[in-house]
Design a protein around this motif. Sequence first.
Motif, PDB file in Angstrom:
ATOM      1  N   TYR A   1       1.498  -6.550   7.640  1.00 47.38           N
ATOM      2  CA  TYR A   1       1.176  -5.119   7.712  1.00 47.38           C
ATOM      3  C   TYR A   1       2.424  -4.260   7.871  1.00 47.38           C
ATOM      4  O   TYR A   1       2.481  -3.135   7.360  1.00 47.38           O
ATOM      5  CB  TYR A   1       0.199  -4.876   8.867  1.00 47.38           C
ATOM      6  N   VAL A   2       3.429  -4.785   8.535  1.00 44.65           N
ATOM      7  CA  VAL A   2       4.677  -4.047   8.718  1.00 44.65           C
ATOM      8  C   VAL A   2       5.512  -4.054   7.443  1.00 44.65           C
ATOM      9  O   VAL A   2       6.373  -3.188   7.255  1.00 44.65           O
ATOM     10  CB  VAL A   2       5.472  -4.646   9.902  1.00 44.65           C
ATOM     11  N   SER A   3       5.219  -4.972   6.519  1.00 46.21           N
ATOM     12  CA  SER A   3       6.065  -5.155   5.328  1.00 46.21           C
ATOM     13  C   SER A   3       5.484  -4.582   4.047  1.00 46.21           C
ATOM     14  O   SER A   3       6.235  -4.183   3.158  1.00 46.21           O
ATOM     15  CB  SER A   3       6.333  -6.656   5.110  1.00 46.21           C
ATOM     16  N   VAL A   4       4.157  -4.559   3.910  1.00 43.22           N
ATOM     17  CA  VAL A   4       3.522  -4.297   2.612  1.00 43.22           C
ATOM     18  C   VAL A   4       2.637  -3.056   2.676  1.00 43.22           C
ATOM     19  O   VAL A   4       1.857  -2.877   3.611  1.00 43.22           O
ATOM     20  CB  VAL A   4       2.667  -5.510   2.179  1.00 43.22           C
ATOM     21  N   ILE A   5       2.758  -2.208   1.644  1.00 45.53           N
ATOM     22  CA  ILE A   5       1.835  -1.096   1.448  1.00 45.53           C
ATOM     23  C   ILE A   5       0.862  -1.499   0.349  1.00 45.53           C
ATOM     24  O   ILE A   5       1.257  -1.699  -0.805  1.00 45.53           O
ATOM     25  CB  ILE A   5       2.574   0.193   1.047  1.00 45.53           C
ATOM     26  N   PHE A   6      -0.405  -1.651   0.705  1.00 47.90           N
ATOM     27  CA  PHE A   6      -1.427  -2.077  -0.255  1.00 47.90           C
ATOM     28  C   PHE A   6      -2.451  -0.968  -0.435  1.00 47.90           C
ATOM     29  O   PHE A   6      -2.514  -0.001   0.347  1.00 47.90           O
ATOM     30  CB  PHE A   6      -2.101  -3.371   0.218  1.00 47.90           C
ATOM     31  N   ASN A   7      -3.256  -1.099  -1.448  1.00 46.70           N
ATOM     32  CA  ASN A   7      -4.259  -0.063  -1.703  1.00 46.70           C
ATOM     33  C   ASN A   7      -5.245   0.028  -0.547  1.00 46.70           C
ATOM     34  O   ASN A   7      -5.704  -0.982  -0.020  1.00 46.70           O
ATOM     35  CB  ASN A   7      -5.016  -0.365  -3.001  1.00 46.70           C
ATOM     36  N   HIS A   8      -5.568   1.255  -0.150  1.00 44.85           N
ATOM     37  CA  HIS A   8      -6.492   1.575   0.946  1.00 44.85           C
ATOM     38  C   HIS A   8      -5.800   1.516   2.308  1.00 44.85           C
ATOM     39  O   HIS A   8      -6.444   1.712   3.327  1.00 44.85           O
ATOM     40  CB  HIS A   8      -7.708   0.622   0.936  1.00 44.85           C
ATOM     41  N   GLU A   9      -4.477   1.252   2.318  1.00 44.87           N
ATOM     42  CA  GLU A   9      -3.769   1.251   3.599  1.00 44.87           C
ATOM     43  C   GLU A   9      -3.497   2.682   4.038  1.00 44.87           C
ATOM     44  O   GLU A   9      -3.306   3.587   3.219  1.00 44.87           O
ATOM     45  CB  GLU A   9      -2.453   0.467   3.496  1.00 44.87           C
ATOM     46  N   TRP A  10      -3.423   2.875   5.326  1.00 41.51           N
ATOM     47  CA  TRP A  10      -3.227   4.199   5.905  1.00 41.51           C
ATOM     48  C   TRP A  10      -1.789   4.664   5.750  1.00 41.51           C
ATOM     49  O   TRP A  10      -0.848   3.916   5.984  1.00 41.51           O
ATOM     50  CB  TRP A  10      -3.605   4.178   7.381  1.00 41.51           C
ATOM     51  N   MET A  11      -1.609   5.931   5.347  1.00 45.91           N
ATOM     52  CA  MET A  11      -0.299   6.586   5.293  1.00 45.91           C
ATOM     53  C   MET A  11      -0.353   7.806   6.194  1.00 45.91           C
ATOM     54  O   MET A  11      -0.910   8.853   5.835  1.00 45.91           O
ATOM     55  CB  MET A  11       0.051   6.988   3.864  1.00 45.91           C
ATOM     56  N   GLY A  12       0.221   7.661   7.388  1.00 44.88           N
ATOM     57  CA  GLY A  12       0.082   8.701   8.394  1.00 44.88           C
ATOM     58  C   GLY A  12       0.716  10.023   8.013  1.00 44.88           C
ATOM     59  O   GLY A  12       0.207  11.085   8.393  1.00 44.88           O
TER      60      GLY A  12
END
Length: 640
Positions: free
Chosen positions: A435-446
Motif C-alpha cells: 500500500y505504501v508503494s503502489v497506486i492502484f485503481n480505486h485507491e484513495w488520493m487524499g
Amino acid sequence: MNIKKYIFKASVVLVCLLATSSCDYLDKQPDDQLTMDMIFSDKIRTEDWLASVYSSIPSPIWGYMKDQGYNIMGDDIVIPNEWTPYGWANVYAFTTGNWSPTSGWNANYWVELPKRIRTALQFLENVRVIPSDGLTENYVNQLKYEARFLIAYYYSLMVETYGAVPFNPDKLYSIYSPSEEMMTEQTPADVIVDWIDKELLEVSKHLPAVYESDQDWGRATSVMALAMRAKTLLFAASPLFNGNTDYADWKNKSGENLINQTYSSEKWQRAAQAFKEMIDLAEASGYGLYYEYNAGGSIDPFMSYYNMSLKRFSDGNKEIVFGRPENKDLNSWQAHHLPKGVRGNAAMNITQELVDAFFMANGEKPILGYHEDGSPIINEKSGYTERGFSAKDEMRHTKWPGGGPVNKFKAETGESPVTLVGTYNMYCNREPRFYVSVIFNHEWMGVINRQVNNLMGAGQDAANSFDSPWTGYNIRKQIPLDIYPKENKHRYQPGILYRMADAYLSYAECLNETQGKPSAEVYKYVNLIRERAGLPGLKEGLSKEQMREAIQHERRIEFNCEGVRIEDLRRWKLAEKYLNAPVYGMNRTGSVASDDPNNPKAYYKRWYWKPRIFTKKMYMMPVPQTQMDINTNLVQAPGY
C-alpha cells in the motif's frame, strides 16, 4: 564544507576557475601552476574542489530513473515508447535489448568517473595545511580521506558496471605523458576489488561515523566506507563475478582472465565479515532500521516504511547510511510518479509482476509463478483471489493516512483504512509495503479527496494519450502523500543510495551462502526486515536454497522502485529469467469496473502490454566504442 550545495558550487566554481586562466588549468604551465596555487591557498576554493569530486555520486532520484536508469532497466517500473523523444531513449533502449558499444548511456561511467578520480588525485597532490585559513592538519587529513573514499567508491561503481577497467588508483598522468603510457589495459576485477577492500577499510579508520553538524550530512563517513567496501565484496562473491565461465575467453592483452574462473566460497565469507564489521560499527554509532510506533507501542509498519524514504537523517532517520542531500528537479521527479488527475505524468508505471510479488498480510506469497499463457499460479494457502470486490473498508492498526479519508480513522482502536469498500480483491489483505508503494485503481488520493479512477472514458485519471497509466499502476513509493503537482505543492526529501536494510539482507545472504543450512543469525537479519514490514518471521527449517530464494524475494519487495533490482538480477545472473518476459498490467482500455474475463470492456483483468528483452551480453555494460577506438589495448566485453 556545506555538502548540501556541492553539485551547484562545484559546477560554478570550476567554470570560474577556468575563466581566471588563459589556458586549461590542468596544463602544466607556469600560469596554470599559479592558478592551482591560488586554488589551494584558499579554504573555500579547496573545499569546492573536493565538492567537484563529490559531484559524480549518482542521484537516486532522477539519476536512477534517466541517467543510470536502474529503475527502468529492472522489472519494477516501465515507461512507454512514446516517452523516448523526451530524454528517455537510452534507458528505454536497454529494455528492448537494443544495447551496444555505441549506445548512449547517460551515466557513462567509463568516461565520467575517471575524470572525478583524476580531480581527486589532483586534490591529494595539491591540498595543503594553512592553519590561518582554517585548513588545519586534522581537517586537511580528513579531506584527504574523503577524497580517497571517493576514488575507491568510483572504482567500485565501474567494477560493478563493467567488470574490469583500466586501473591506476595512484597515478596522476601528465597531459604530456606518451600516449602508449596512458593506453592502459583492463585489470582483472578481483585485483581491483582487493584494492577497494583494503583502501576503504583504511579510510574507515580515519573518518567520523556521524558528523556533528547537520550541514555536513552527505559527506563520507566511516560507516559509508565500510558499507561500500562490503557491497563491493558482495558483488565479487556473487555468481556474475565468482567463477562465471561465461567469461572464460575474456582476457586482457596480457592474457589474464578479467573475471576469475574458479568459484570461491571464501569470497562469501570475506563479504560476510565485511558486513559484520560494518553493521557493528553502524549500530554502535546509532544507525539502524527506521521505526514508527502505534499508541500501544507496537511497530507501525505502514508509517515506518513510508517515512523510511522521506525523513531526513537529522530527523531521526538513522537508516540512511549513504545519502545525497540535493537532487536536481525533485518536483518533476515527484510529479512523474503520480496519476493524471493530480497533474502527474501518469505513464511511469509499476508492473503487474511487482504487484504480484508483494506478500499477503499473513506473510504468504499470493502468486507462485505463471503458466505459459501468462496466467498466475495462485497460492491457495494465501487467501488471495482475483475475483470480486471487497464488501467493506479494510482497517489496520496504523496512523498511515493513505488508505482513506481521515474521518475514517478510529481513534479508539488506532485503526485506519488501507482499502475502501468496492476495492478489487487482488489489492485486499496485502502486506503494508504494497500500500505504501503502489497506486492502484480505486485507491484513495487524499490531496484530491477522491479515489483513483483509471476507467477509460469515465475516469479523471485515464486518457488515450501516452501520458496515461498503461499498466494501471502509478508509484507511491518514496512520494509524500501531500504532493500535489496541480497546485505546485512539493517538498524536500533526501536521496538514499544505501540503507541499513540493505546491509542486513546482504549480510544474511552472505552468511547463507557460507553455510550448509541457514543459521539463527541468517533468520535474525531477514526477520528484522519482515518484522518492520508487519509480517511474521520466516518458517523454520528452510534449506540453503529455500533461504536464498526467500532473501532474493525479500530484496525484491523491500527495495522496490529504489534502483536496486537490476543490480541484484545482474549479480545473481537471473536477469535473463526475469527480464526476458512480457510486461502485464490491468486492461487500460477497460471502461467498466468489472472482472468478467469475457467482457472486453472489463478493466480488472490481466492485460499483456509489451515484451521486454535482456540478452546474456547485457550483464556487463560495454566499453564505449569511442574508447575502444582511442585505446587499442582495451578488450570489449563478450557478446558486443
